[in-house]
Design a protein around this motif. Structure first.
Motif, mmCIF file in Angstrom:
data_model
loop_
_atom_site.group_PDB
_atom_site.id
_atom_site.type_symbol
_atom_site.label_atom_id
_atom_site.label_comp_id
_atom_site.label_asym_id
_atom_site.label_seq_id
_atom_site.Cartn_x
_atom_site.Cartn_y
_atom_site.Cartn_z
ATOM 1 N N ILE A 18 20.502 19.058 25.309
ATOM 2 C CA ILE A 18 21.151 17.944 24.597
ATOM 3 C C ILE A 18 22.219 17.300 25.479
ATOM 4 O O ILE A 18 22.307 16.070 25.557
ATOM 5 C CB ILE A 18 21.753 18.422 23.257
ATOM 6 C CG1 ILE A 18 20.624 18.811 22.313
ATOM 7 C CG2 ILE A 18 22.643 17.355 22.638
ATOM 8 C CD1 ILE A 18 21.088 19.484 21.041
ATOM 9 N N ILE A 19 23.004 18.109 26.167
ATOM 10 C CA ILE A 19 24.052 17.570 27.038
ATOM 11 C C ILE A 19 23.429 16.802 28.194
ATOM 12 O O ILE A 19 23.860 15.689 28.519
ATOM 13 C CB ILE A 19 24.961 18.704 27.562
ATOM 14 C CG1 ILE A 19 25.686 19.387 26.395
ATOM 15 C CG2 ILE A 19 25.954 18.176 28.597
ATOM 16 C CD1 ILE A 19 26.353 20.686 26.754
ATOM 17 N N TYR A 21 20.505 15.402 28.321
ATOM 18 C CA TYR A 21 19.891 14.189 27.781
ATOM 19 C C TYR A 21 20.944 13.097 27.607
ATOM 20 O O TYR A 21 20.728 11.943 27.969
ATOM 21 C CB TYR A 21 19.205 14.503 26.442
ATOM 22 C CG TYR A 21 18.557 13.310 25.807
ATOM 23 C CD1 TYR A 21 17.296 12.875 26.219
ATOM 24 C CD2 TYR A 21 19.204 12.601 24.799
ATOM 25 C CE1 TYR A 21 16.702 11.760 25.640
ATOM 26 C CE2 TYR A 21 18.618 11.488 24.206
ATOM 27 C CZ TYR A 21 17.366 11.077 24.635
ATOM 28 O OH TYR A 21 16.791 9.973 24.064
ATOM 29 N N ARG A 22 22.097 13.476 27.079
ATOM 30 C CA ARG A 22 23.194 12.528 26.866
ATOM 31 C C ARG A 22 23.700 11.975 28.213
ATOM 32 O O ARG A 22 23.914 10.772 28.361
ATOM 33 C CB ARG A 22 24.321 13.210 26.097
ATOM 34 C CG ARG A 22 25.205 12.271 25.340
ATOM 35 C CD ARG A 22 26.161 12.942 24.383
ATOM 36 N NE ARG A 22 26.718 14.195 24.852
ATOM 37 C CZ ARG A 22 26.610 15.354 24.199
ATOM 38 N NH1 ARG A 22 25.985 15.417 23.052
ATOM 39 N NH2 ARG A 22 27.148 16.443 24.675
ATOM 40 N N LEU A 23 23.877 12.847 29.198
ATOM 41 C CA LEU A 23 24.337 12.415 30.516
ATOM 42 C C LEU A 23 23.327 11.475 31.169
ATOM 43 O O LEU A 23 23.681 10.444 31.737
ATOM 44 C CB LEU A 23 24.580 13.618 31.435
ATOM 45 C CG LEU A 23 25.730 14.553 31.077
ATOM 46 C CD1 LEU A 23 25.725 15.770 31.992
ATOM 47 C CD2 LEU A 23 27.065 13.842 31.135
ATOM 48 N N ASN A 25 21.148 9.568 29.792
ATOM 49 C CA ASN A 25 20.934 8.314 29.075
ATOM 50 C C ASN A 25 22.143 7.386 29.041
ATOM 51 O O ASN A 25 22.115 6.375 28.349
ATOM 52 C CB ASN A 25 20.421 8.596 27.662
ATOM 53 C CG ASN A 25 18.936 8.862 27.698
ATOM 54 O OD1 ASN A 25 18.148 7.971 27.976
ATOM 55 N ND2 ASN A 25 18.570 10.097 27.465
ATOM 56 N N GLU A 26 23.196 7.690 29.789
ATOM 57 C CA GLU A 26 24.281 6.731 29.947
ATOM 58 C C GLU A 26 23.701 5.501 30.646
ATOM 59 O O GLU A 26 22.914 5.639 31.591
ATOM 60 C CB GLU A 26 25.397 7.300 30.825
ATOM 61 C CG GLU A 26 26.142 8.469 30.257
ATOM 62 C CD GLU A 26 27.182 8.975 31.251
ATOM 63 O OE1 GLU A 26 27.933 8.140 31.817
ATOM 64 O OE2 GLU A 26 27.226 10.188 31.475
ATOM 65 N N ASN A 27 24.079 4.313 30.210
ATOM 66 C CA ASN A 27 23.514 3.091 30.797
ATOM 67 C C ASN A 27 23.693 3.019 32.308
ATOM 68 O O ASN A 27 22.759 2.676 33.029
ATOM 69 C CB ASN A 27 24.097 1.846 30.122
ATOM 70 C CG ASN A 27 23.508 1.638 28.749
ATOM 71 O OD1 ASN A 27 22.384 2.053 28.473
ATOM 72 N ND2 ASN A 27 24.264 1.002 27.867
ATOM 73 N N LYS A 30 21.334 5.566 33.963
ATOM 74 C CA LYS A 30 19.931 5.129 33.902
ATOM 75 C C LYS A 30 19.655 4.007 34.898
ATOM 76 O O LYS A 30 18.551 3.894 35.415
ATOM 77 C CB LYS A 30 19.563 4.672 32.490
ATOM 78 C CG LYS A 30 19.359 5.819 31.533
ATOM 79 C CD LYS A 30 18.664 5.446 30.253
ATOM 80 C CE LYS A 30 19.153 4.203 29.596
ATOM 81 N NZ LYS A 30 18.591 3.984 28.264
ATOM 82 N N GLY A 84 26.541 13.009 35.310
ATOM 83 C CA GLY A 84 27.184 12.115 34.347
ATOM 84 C C GLY A 84 28.267 11.284 35.013
ATOM 85 O O GLY A 84 28.996 11.783 35.877
#
Length: 165
Positions: A18-19, A21-23, A25-27, A30, A84
């Motif tokens: 989850i972490i 994935y969040r990192l 998917n930061e614009n 990406k 991230g």
């Protein structure tokens, strides 16, 4: 676990997903990500990319790094890294790359390590150069991101060019 100076690398654990994935998917993250296509075979023994979590010296999960041996050439590895954006500028990426390079060359007997980077990602390109990688090939208009075609650069390092060990 593989220890660097400021980070350590370990196998990705379920709680990391989850972490990460969040990192990922930061614009801004990406914008610079190239997803490697490792699904080249449906064989159970397919040579898939190995992912390792990157944790900093405070034991905080900051990203992941991947490697994969070539299906065609023994001892040739491709790598990739995602960190991230709030952890950029702390030299974590440089330490993670150097740590993985040492592991690949010294433990897995790599002959060559390469990566592909978007040509506008100057921060990453400078980091890779500090790690000893050399720009080798430009693939023109190779990726389509945010409505524009961008070049990618293949960078590589040979075992005998490893300078920091």
């Amino acid at each position: 676990m593989i220890k660097g100076k400021k980070i350590y690398l370990r196998d990705v654990e379920r709680k990391d997903i989850i972490i990460l994935y969040r990192l990922f998917n930061e614009n801004i993250v990406k914008r610079y990500s190239i997803i490697p296509n490792d699904i080249q075979s449906n064989d159970e023994g397919a040579n898939l990319r190995k992912a390792l979590s990157i944790l900093n010296d405070k034991d905080i999960l900051i990203g992941f790094i991947t490697y994969k041996e070539s299906n065609c050439h023994i001892g040739v590895y491709s790598i990739g890294i995602t960190i991230g954006s709030s952890y950029w500028g702390h030299k974590y990426g440089e330490d993670a790359i150097k740590t993985l390079l040492a592991y690949l060359f010294m433990k897995l007997n790599a002959i060559r390590v390469e990566l592909e980077v978007i040509s506008t990602n100057l921060r990453a390109i400078n980091c890779y150069k500090k790690c000893g990688l050399i720009e080798e090939v430009i693939k023109r208009n190779n990726v389509y991101i945010d409505g524009e075609y961008l070049d990618t650069i293949i960078m590589g390092i040979l075992r005998e060019e490893l300078i920091y060990i």
